[in-house]
Design a protein around this motif. Sequence first.
Motif, PDB file in Angstrom:
ATOM      1  N   LEU A  35      12.134   5.178   1.326  1.00  0.00           N
ATOM      2  CA  LEU A  35      10.794   5.651   1.177  1.00  0.00           C
ATOM      3  C   LEU A  35       9.844   4.401   1.021  1.00  0.00           C
ATOM      4  N   LEU A  36      10.400   3.229   0.212  1.00  0.00           N
ATOM      5  CA  LEU A  36       9.396   1.996   0.009  1.00  0.00           C
ATOM      6  C   LEU A  36       9.182   1.412   1.554  1.00  0.00           C
ATOM      7  N   ILE A  37      10.398   1.323   2.358  1.00  0.00           N
ATOM      8  CA  ILE A  37      10.293   0.789   3.469  1.00  0.00           C
ATOM      9  C   ILE A  37       9.213   1.559   4.448  1.00  0.00           C
ATOM     10  N   LEU A  38       9.414   2.722   4.566  1.00  0.00           N
ATOM     11  CA  LEU A  38       8.327   3.680   5.262  1.00  0.00           C
ATOM     12  C   LEU A  38       6.948   3.583   5.042  1.00  0.00           C
ATOM     13  N   ALA A  39       6.842   3.532   3.862  1.00  0.00           N
ATOM     14  CA  ALA A  39       5.453   3.404   2.994  1.00  0.00           C
ATOM     15  C   ALA A  39       4.966   2.169   3.555  1.00  0.00           C
ATOM     16  N   ALA A  40       5.701   0.849   3.243  1.00  0.00           N
ATOM     17  CA  ALA A  40       5.156  -0.206   3.613  1.00  0.00           C
ATOM     18  C   ALA A  40       4.992  -0.423   5.238  1.00  0.00           C
ATOM     19  N   ARG A  41       6.004   0.009   5.726  1.00  0.00           N
ATOM     20  CA  ARG A  41       5.673  -0.109   7.407  1.00  0.00           C
ATOM     21  C   ARG A  41       4.484   0.556   7.843  1.00  0.00           C
ATOM     22  N   GLU A  42       4.069   1.773   7.377  1.00  0.00           N
ATOM     23  CA  GLU A  42       2.874   2.440   7.718  1.00  0.00           C
ATOM     24  C   GLU A  42       1.687   1.901   6.970  1.00  0.00           C
ATOM     25  N   GLY A  43       1.742   0.874   6.373  1.00  0.00           N
ATOM     26  CA  GLY A  43       0.442   0.290   5.460  1.00  0.00           C
ATOM     27  C   GLY A  43       0.058   1.461   4.306  1.00  0.00           C
ATOM     28  N   ASN A  44       0.843   2.203   3.739  1.00  0.00           N
ATOM     29  CA  ASN A  44       0.350   2.964   2.784  1.00  0.00           C
ATOM     30  C   ASN A  44       0.445   2.357   1.358  1.00  0.00           C
ATOM     31  N   LEU A  45      -0.628   1.692   1.083  1.00  0.00           N
ATOM     32  CA  LEU A  45      -0.610   0.683  -0.159  1.00  0.00           C
ATOM     33  C   LEU A  45      -0.476   1.543  -1.462  1.00  0.00           C
ATOM     34  N   ASP A  46      -1.157   2.928  -1.481  1.00  0.00           N
ATOM     35  CA  ASP A  46      -1.135   3.602  -2.763  1.00  0.00           C
ATOM     36  C   ASP A  46       0.303   4.049  -3.053  1.00  0.00           C
ATOM     37  N   THR A  47       0.992   4.552  -1.838  1.00  0.00           N
ATOM     38  CA  THR A  47       2.277   4.993  -1.999  1.00  0.00           C
ATOM     39  C   THR A  47       3.318   3.884  -2.472  1.00  0.00           C
ATOM     40  N   VAL A  48       2.973   2.749  -1.823  1.00  0.00           N
ATOM     41  CA  VAL A  48       3.883   1.629  -2.307  1.00  0.00           C
ATOM     42  C   VAL A  48       3.773   1.306  -3.581  1.00  0.00           C
TER      43      VAL A  48
END
Length: 224
Positions: free
Chosen positions: A66-79
């Motif tokens: 989940l962390l990789i996916l969020a980081a890859r898509e630029g989702n800072l708040d999710t990270v």
Amino acid sequence: MPKPTESIKRLLVSAILASAFLGSTAQADSYEDALSSARRGDTPQLMQLIARGVDPNTVDAQGSTLLILAAREGNLDTVKELLKHRPKVSLRNAAGDSALMLAVLKGEIAIVDVLLEAGAEVNHDGWTPLMYAAFEGRAEIVDRLLARGADVGALAPNGSSSLMLAARNGHIDVVRRLLKTGADLDQKNDAGFTAESWALDNGNTDIAGLLRAERSRRQAAGAR
């Protein structure tokens, strides 16, 4: 107490099977929803799913967390929210990429910063965050990685150093930064290129000249 009839037994068995099926379906839905939330940056939904028992280290079919996916898509708040649940921050997917590596590749500086603060691994086998930063010309990220002890001498699977990758792709600002660390000028990759010869092969004559000047400077300093 009278024994249940066969029809009642069948109804009970059917109810049990239906409950099990619905439970497995709900789990599958939660799994897919978690992956989708990480990709889309739907932080509230993802946090709800984790609160209901979804593993923060859930991975997709390619091994991306989940962390990789969020980081890859630029989702800072999710990270940021995922990191509060202490996931394994340095896990790598089937392609060998970590959350930090993909944030570097995409130039997501803010995400790089929070991952580094969370202890994301900078040095490891294979391709590294510094190599990705050098390849893409991410000068600010190169500075951050060097400050965290990134190994300038590490080699990619094809034998290329970060200096070679920056020289090949024409990223002179990154080349200048790497030269300040004393990066090896004469290392050759599997194709036989040094940083200078690879720069020339790609028409980056300004970088080739910079590398020659640095070699001369080091030779002069060594002769003193």
